[in-house]
Scaffold this motif. Sequence first.
Motif, PDB file in Angstrom:
ATOM      1  N   PRO A 162       0.868  -0.892   0.107  1.00 34.11           N
ATOM      2  CA  PRO A 162       0.140   0.080   0.022  1.00 34.11           C
ATOM      3  C   PRO A 162       0.829   1.223  -0.007  1.00 34.11           C
ATOM      4  CG  PRO A 162       0.346  -1.032   1.940  1.00 34.11           C
ATOM      5  CD  PRO A 162       0.145  -2.036   1.161  1.00 34.11           C
ATOM      6  N   LYS A 163       0.537   2.404  -0.486  1.00 30.42           N
ATOM      7  CA  LYS A 163       0.603   3.385  -0.527  1.00 30.42           C
ATOM      8  C   LYS A 163       0.838   4.289   0.688  1.00 30.42           C
ATOM      9  CE  LYS A 163       0.621   3.753  -5.743  1.00 30.42           C
ATOM     10  NZ  LYS A 163      -0.129   4.628  -6.996  1.00 30.42           N
ATOM     11  N   THR A 164       1.633   5.042   1.392  1.00 33.77           N
ATOM     12  CA  THR A 164       1.733   5.724   2.184  1.00 33.77           C
ATOM     13  C   THR A 164       1.556   7.168   2.534  1.00 33.77           C
ATOM     14  OG1 THR A 164       4.197   6.196   1.887  1.00 33.77           O
ATOM     15  CG2 THR A 164       4.336   3.973   3.381  1.00 33.77           C
ATOM     16  N   ASN A 165       1.094   7.329   1.547  1.00 35.02           N
ATOM     17  CA  ASN A 165       0.744   9.497   1.272  1.00 35.02           C
ATOM     18  C   ASN A 165       0.312   9.317  -0.076  1.00 35.02           C
ATOM     19  OD1 ASN A 165       2.226  10.640  -1.187  1.00 35.02           O
ATOM     20  ND2 ASN A 165       3.983   9.647  -0.127  1.00 35.02           N
ATOM     21  N   PRO A 166      -1.191  10.208  -0.115  1.00 38.27           N
ATOM     22  CA  PRO A 166      -2.310  10.256  -0.713  1.00 38.27           C
ATOM     23  C   PRO A 166      -1.164  11.047  -2.314  1.00 38.27           C
ATOM     24  CG  PRO A 166      -2.414  12.063   1.118  1.00 38.27           C
ATOM     25  CD  PRO A 166      -1.260  10.978   0.681  1.00 38.27           C
ATOM     26  N   SER A 167      -0.429  10.949  -2.557  1.00 42.36           N
ATOM     27  CA  SER A 167      -0.263  11.594  -3.102  1.00 42.36           C
ATOM     28  C   SER A 167      -0.179  10.720  -4.528  1.00 42.36           C
ATOM     29  CB  SER A 167       1.914  12.022  -3.396  1.00 42.36           C
ATOM     30  OG  SER A 167       1.892  10.912  -3.277  1.00 42.36           O
ATOM     31  N   SER A 168      -0.714   9.888  -5.118  1.00 41.35           N
ATOM     32  CA  SER A 168      -0.867   9.212  -6.048  1.00 41.35           C
ATOM     33  C   SER A 168      -1.938   9.522  -6.922  1.00 41.35           C
ATOM     34  CB  SER A 168      -1.210   7.541  -5.392  1.00 41.35           C
ATOM     35  OG  SER A 168      -2.534   7.868  -4.858  1.00 41.35           O
ATOM     36  N   GLY A 169      -2.365  11.088  -6.775  1.00 38.89           N
ATOM     37  CA  GLY A 169      -4.131  10.769  -7.679  1.00 38.89           C
ATOM     38  C   GLY A 169      -5.075  10.786  -6.821  1.00 38.89           C
ATOM     39  N   PHE A 170      -5.296  10.003  -6.293  1.00 40.31           N
ATOM     40  CA  PHE A 170      -5.988   9.064  -5.643  1.00 40.31           C
ATOM     41  C   PHE A 170      -7.374   9.693  -4.141  1.00 40.31           C
ATOM     42  CE2 PHE A 170      -5.925   5.176  -7.600  1.00 40.31           C
ATOM     43  CZ  PHE A 170      -4.362   4.453  -7.621  1.00 40.31           C
TER      44      PHE A 170
ATOM     45  N   TYR B  51     -12.334   3.502  -0.782  1.00 37.29           N
ATOM     46  CA  TYR B  51     -12.548   3.386   0.173  1.00 37.29           C
ATOM     47  C   TYR B  51     -11.972   2.837   1.511  1.00 37.29           C
ATOM     48  CZ  TYR B  51     -15.877   1.656  -3.501  1.00 37.29           C
ATOM     49  OH  TYR B  51     -16.902   1.344  -3.877  1.00 37.29           O
ATOM     50  N   SER B  52     -12.642   1.776   2.667  1.00 45.23           N
ATOM     51  CA  SER B  52     -12.131   2.363   3.603  1.00 45.23           C
ATOM     52  C   SER B  52     -11.681   0.337   3.535  1.00 45.23           C
ATOM     53  CB  SER B  52     -12.603   2.246   5.080  1.00 45.23           C
ATOM     54  OG  SER B  52     -14.036   1.244   5.194  1.00 45.23           O
ATOM     55  N   THR B  53     -11.112  -0.448   4.485  1.00 46.12           N
ATOM     56  CA  THR B  53     -11.195  -1.613   4.528  1.00 46.12           C
ATOM     57  C   THR B  53     -12.855  -2.252   4.829  1.00 46.12           C
ATOM     58  OG1 THR B  53      -8.690  -1.155   4.999  1.00 46.12           O
ATOM     59  CG2 THR B  53      -9.858  -3.345   4.225  1.00 46.12           C
ATOM     60  N   LEU B  54     -13.050  -2.037   5.613  1.00 48.07           N
ATOM     61  CA  LEU B  54     -14.274  -2.475   5.813  1.00 48.07           C
ATOM     62  C   LEU B  54     -15.148  -2.193   4.171  1.00 48.07           C
ATOM     63  CD1 LEU B  54     -16.447  -3.611   7.764  1.00 48.07           C
ATOM     64  CD2 LEU B  54     -17.060  -1.402   8.603  1.00 48.07           C
ATOM     65  N   GLU B  55     -15.311  -0.744   3.979  1.00 44.22           N
ATOM     66  CA  GLU B  55     -15.899  -0.454   2.703  1.00 44.22           C
ATOM     67  C   GLU B  55     -15.635  -1.699   1.758  1.00 44.22           C
ATOM     68  OE1 GLU B  55     -16.722   4.279   3.502  1.00 44.22           O
ATOM     69  OE2 GLU B  55     -15.348   3.159   2.321  1.00 44.22           O
ATOM     70  N   VAL B  56     -14.919  -2.396   1.637  1.00 39.87           N
ATOM     71  CA  VAL B  56     -14.544  -2.952   0.460  1.00 39.87           C
ATOM     72  C   VAL B  56     -14.858  -4.893   1.097  1.00 39.87           C
ATOM     73  CG1 VAL B  56     -12.966  -4.305  -0.695  1.00 39.87           C
ATOM     74  CG2 VAL B  56     -11.745  -1.635  -1.035  1.00 39.87           C
TER      75      VAL B  56
ATOM     76  N   ARG C 139      -6.089   3.471   6.486  1.00 42.65           N
ATOM     77  CA  ARG C 139      -5.661   2.468   5.083  1.00 42.65           C
ATOM     78  C   ARG C 139      -6.463   2.948   3.614  1.00 42.65           C
ATOM     79  NH1 ARG C 139      -4.216  -3.608   4.923  1.00 42.65           N
ATOM     80  NH2 ARG C 139      -1.993  -2.260   4.735  1.00 42.65           N
ATOM     81  N   ARG C 140      -6.371   3.631   3.499  1.00 34.69           N
ATOM     82  CA  ARG C 140      -7.530   3.946   1.786  1.00 34.69           C
ATOM     83  C   ARG C 140      -7.167   2.950   0.843  1.00 34.69           C
ATOM     84  NH1 ARG C 140     -12.414   5.705   3.109  1.00 34.69           N
ATOM     85  NH2 ARG C 140     -12.801   6.618   1.443  1.00 34.69           N
ATOM     86  N   ILE C 141      -8.622   2.187  -0.177  1.00 32.28           N
ATOM     87  CA  ILE C 141      -8.544   1.254  -1.328  1.00 32.28           C
ATOM     88  C   ILE C 141      -8.816   1.689  -2.048  1.00 32.28           C
ATOM     89  CG2 ILE C 141      -8.828  -0.660  -2.274  1.00 32.28           C
ATOM     90  CD1 ILE C 141      -9.074  -1.493   1.299  1.00 32.28           C
TER      91      ILE C 141
END
Length: 212
Positions: free
Chosen positions: A2-10, A16-21, A51-53
């Motif tokens: 998993p990426k450690t920051n939101p710089s990926s552009g998402f 989603y959260s893990t629970l939502e997935v 964590r966000r997916i």
Amino acid sequence: MPKTNPSSGFEETSDYSTLEVARRLGMAVRSVQLMVDRGELEAWKTPGGHRRIARSSVDAWLSRRGVPATEAQNVQQPLVRSLSRRPRLLLIEDSVHYQNLIAMLLGQQFPELEVHMAADGIVGLAMYGQLQPEFLLVDILLPGIDGATLITSLRSQPQFAGSRLIVITSLDAAQREPYAFALQDVPVVHKPRLVMDLPVLLREQLSMEAKA
């Protein structure tokens, strides 16, 4: 990883959260975490460590397995079984030989069943959440996660109480000992006797389902 920051552009709001997935796919949270660790789902962490997916990676995972995203979105909704549809049976088995053999048996002796198949444990978990089958046939030795772990994960889901389970395996009684924690009170079919024993057990299960 998993990426450690939101710089990926998402955008956090679209992911989603893990629970939502887990709810969307009808899986346990731990199964989703394993998918992220294996790189099957793309994830990152917020500055607060949550964590966000990526929504796009979940949709892509479903698409690769032929599951419409709109269909999976209904997984978390309670299922009302329609009296107009045939009972569903989900076979989770990675051997093409046994997939074909079981499909032939079911087609010949149980035409009233709607049969679905998954070739590994992770896909099987997702399909279970989508289909909510009345009957479940599970091999022990599976890619992704083994059958015993899969069964344990399913038992954590309230809807599993509505399914009847049969385990099919090439392992003899001694070889099954490491998986005994998941097999207590579960009917087991040894693959060398599959043609003789599976139809008998399944008829018993169908009879119990009809009386339920």
